[in-house]
Design a protein around this motif. Sequence first.
Motif, PDB file in Angstrom:
ATOM      1  N   GLY A 178       0.802  -1.224   0.000  1.00  0.00           N
ATOM      2  CA  GLY A 178       0.000   0.000   0.000  1.00  0.00           C
ATOM      3  C   GLY A 178       0.824   1.257   0.000  1.00  0.00           C
ATOM      4  N   GLU A 195       0.785   5.875  -1.914  1.00  0.00           N
ATOM      5  CA  GLU A 195       0.780   7.273  -1.492  1.00  0.00           C
ATOM      6  C   GLU A 195       2.069   7.979  -1.868  1.00  0.00           C
ATOM      7  OE1 GLU A 195      -2.952   7.432   0.251  1.00  0.00           O
ATOM      8  OE2 GLU A 195      -1.555   9.072   0.408  1.00  0.00           O
ATOM      9  N   PRO A 228       7.470   9.423  -7.191  1.00  0.00           N
ATOM     10  CA  PRO A 228       8.912   9.418  -7.445  1.00  0.00           C
ATOM     11  C   PRO A 228       9.516  10.818  -7.377  1.00  0.00           C
ATOM     12  CG  PRO A 228       7.704   9.210  -9.504  1.00  0.00           C
ATOM     13  CD  PRO A 228       6.691   9.238  -8.403  1.00  0.00           C
ATOM     14  N   CYS A 266       2.843  16.671   2.253  1.00  0.00           N
ATOM     15  CA  CYS A 266       2.365  17.172   0.975  1.00  0.00           C
ATOM     16  C   CYS A 266       1.951  16.032   0.084  1.00  0.00           C
ATOM     17  CB  CYS A 266       3.447  17.987   0.282  1.00  0.00           C
ATOM     18  SG  CYS A 266       3.669  19.590   1.056  1.00  0.00           S
ATOM     19  N   ARG A 308       0.993  13.116   0.938  1.00  0.00           N
ATOM     20  CA  ARG A 308      -0.231  12.527   1.450  1.00  0.00           C
ATOM     21  C   ARG A 308      -1.418  13.395   1.040  1.00  0.00           C
ATOM     22  NH1 ARG A 308       1.852  10.637   6.330  1.00  0.00           N
ATOM     23  NH2 ARG A 308       1.421  12.682   7.195  1.00  0.00           N
ATOM     24  N   GLY A 309      -1.218  14.721   1.152  1.00  0.00           N
ATOM     25  CA  GLY A 309      -2.280  15.637   0.761  1.00  0.00           C
ATOM     26  C   GLY A 309      -2.638  15.496  -0.712  1.00  0.00           C
ATOM     27  N   ASP A 310      -1.630  15.396  -1.567  1.00  0.00           N
ATOM     28  CA  ASP A 310      -1.902  15.274  -2.997  1.00  0.00           C
ATOM     29  C   ASP A 310      -2.632  13.986  -3.303  1.00  0.00           C
ATOM     30  OD1 ASP A 310      -0.601  17.628  -3.316  1.00  0.00           O
ATOM     31  OD2 ASP A 310       1.244  16.762  -4.105  1.00  0.00           O
ATOM     32  N   ALA A 350      -4.518  12.346  -1.320  1.00  0.00           N
ATOM     33  CA  ALA A 350      -5.870  12.474  -0.777  1.00  0.00           C
ATOM     34  C   ALA A 350      -6.729  13.313  -1.719  1.00  0.00           C
ATOM     35  CB  ALA A 350      -5.821  13.116   0.612  1.00  0.00           C
ATOM     36  N   ALA A 372      -6.300  13.630  -4.898  1.00  0.00           N
ATOM     37  CA  ALA A 372      -6.575  12.801  -6.083  1.00  0.00           C
ATOM     38  C   ALA A 372      -7.713  11.830  -5.788  1.00  0.00           C
ATOM     39  CB  ALA A 372      -5.309  12.049  -6.503  1.00  0.00           C
ATOM     40  N   VAL A 388      -5.075  18.330  -8.424  1.00  0.00           N
ATOM     41  CA  VAL A 388      -3.777  17.935  -7.884  1.00  0.00           C
ATOM     42  C   VAL A 388      -2.685  18.904  -8.363  1.00  0.00           C
ATOM     43  CG1 VAL A 388      -2.035  16.103  -7.814  1.00  0.00           C
ATOM     44  CG2 VAL A 388      -4.459  15.523  -7.647  1.00  0.00           C
ATOM     45  N   VAL A 419      -0.258  21.131  -6.097  1.00  0.00           N
ATOM     46  CA  VAL A 419       1.207  21.152  -6.160  1.00  0.00           C
ATOM     47  C   VAL A 419       1.695  22.593  -6.294  1.00  0.00           C
ATOM     48  CG1 VAL A 419       3.238  20.480  -7.520  1.00  0.00           C
ATOM     49  CG2 VAL A 419       1.420  18.811  -7.097  1.00  0.00           C
ATOM     50  N   ARG A 455       2.167  24.911  -3.337  1.00  0.00           N
ATOM     51  CA  ARG A 455       3.387  24.863  -2.525  1.00  0.00           C
ATOM     52  C   ARG A 455       4.452  25.798  -3.085  1.00  0.00           C
ATOM     53  NH1 ARG A 455       2.524  18.909  -2.932  1.00  0.00           N
ATOM     54  NH2 ARG A 455       4.475  18.715  -4.064  1.00  0.00           N
ATOM     55  N   ARG A 502       7.083  15.394 -12.362  1.00  0.00           N
ATOM     56  CA  ARG A 502       7.583  14.459 -11.344  1.00  0.00           C
ATOM     57  C   ARG A 502       6.681  14.428 -10.124  1.00  0.00           C
ATOM     58  NH1 ARG A 502      12.762  16.525 -12.345  1.00  0.00           N
ATOM     59  NH2 ARG A 502      12.443  17.922 -10.572  1.00  0.00           N
ATOM     60  N   ILE A 514     -10.636  19.981   1.279  1.00  0.00           N
ATOM     61  CA  ILE A 514     -11.035  18.729   0.625  1.00  0.00           C
ATOM     62  C   ILE A 514      -9.987  17.652   0.861  1.00  0.00           C
ATOM     63  CG2 ILE A 514     -11.372  17.617  -1.629  1.00  0.00           C
ATOM     64  CD1 ILE A 514     -12.902  20.024  -2.521  1.00  0.00           C
ATOM     65  N   SER A 515      -8.729  18.041   0.789  1.00  0.00           N
ATOM     66  CA  SER A 515      -7.651  17.101   1.017  1.00  0.00           C
ATOM     67  C   SER A 515      -7.719  16.543   2.445  1.00  0.00           C
ATOM     68  CB  SER A 515      -6.323  17.818   0.757  1.00  0.00           C
ATOM     69  OG  SER A 515      -5.256  17.054   1.212  1.00  0.00           O
ATOM     70  N   ALA A 527     -10.556  14.161   2.713  1.00  0.00           N
ATOM     71  CA  ALA A 527     -10.268  12.867   2.089  1.00  0.00           C
ATOM     72  C   ALA A 527      -9.344  12.038   2.979  1.00  0.00           C
ATOM     73  CB  ALA A 527      -9.655  13.067   0.705  1.00  0.00           C
ATOM     74  N   GLN A 528      -8.391  12.711   3.644  1.00  0.00           N
ATOM     75  CA  GLN A 528      -7.499  11.977   4.541  1.00  0.00           C
ATOM     76  C   GLN A 528      -8.284  11.373   5.707  1.00  0.00           C
ATOM     77  OE1 GLN A 528      -3.539  13.900   5.354  1.00  0.00           O
ATOM     78  NE2 GLN A 528      -4.204  15.316   3.783  1.00  0.00           N
ATOM     79  N   GLU A 535      -6.757   2.884  -0.160  1.00  0.00           N
ATOM     80  CA  GLU A 535      -6.494   1.806  -1.105  1.00  0.00           C
ATOM     81  C   GLU A 535      -7.678   1.297  -1.898  1.00  0.00           C
ATOM     82  OE1 GLU A 535      -2.816  -0.424   0.793  1.00  0.00           O
ATOM     83  OE2 GLU A 535      -4.079   0.770   2.105  1.00  0.00           O
TER      84      GLU A 535
END
Lengths: 126, 126
Positions: free
Chosen positions: A3, A6, A9, A17, A19-21, A23, A25, B38, B42, B45, B55, B108-109, B112-113, B119
Amino acid sequence: MPGTSETAPNDTVSEPCLRGDAALARAFTFLGKRWNAVLLGVLGRGPAGFRELSRAIGRISDSVLSERLAELTRAGLIARTVDEGPPVSVSYALTDCGGALMPALEQISQWAQENLPPEGRRQAGE
Amino acid sequence: MPGTSETAPNDTVSEPCLRGDAALARAFTFLGKRWNAVLLGVLGRGPAGFRELSRAIGRISDSVLSERLAELTRAGLIARTVDEGPPVSVSYALTDCGGALMPALEQISQWAQENLPPEGRRQAGE
């Protein structure tokens, strides 16, 4: 460790951050589907039956509305209640989980009222 | 009166709600497109170049990323800056309008968390 979906690369990005992204998504896998956010917004005003929802949204087909309601029910954001009547009636309402999204949706709605012109002129920038 | 697209065929719904729903629908015409939320998250930040964005998102093709960046630029949510260098470099940053969406996306993030398991188990309800 299983799992680890999250992680991405890019090790210059810090964990919270990422984790936030991820979430964000996840949230947008269904918030992104046409009508879902509006449907939740309508239910934010109180429980409603199928016809009422259909009228409030205006341009949604019955089959798409059914599909969206089933999806949001499976996701735990709304609950379907059957009143045995007679006459039998079915209504939909936000669950606690769905209700917890309302402040964010209201903020987005407010933002759109302030920043997005109503008549499709937002392609005119650049 | 022109531009009455904000109204829907349901006179039991009050005006501010209708306006809110229409605004929500407008916001989700592009927030609903895959990656857009998303991508904005990003950029929330800080400014980033194309590669950096690619990336950070991880699974987006260059052509889709280009398309999304162009769309968000046209919509006035992000701005593209060219630094003549050398070497020439291009970066993207949120505009004030785009930045004004960040609190809602963060909410929202956060939601969702707290409410969506990571998963893909959210189909397991019902």
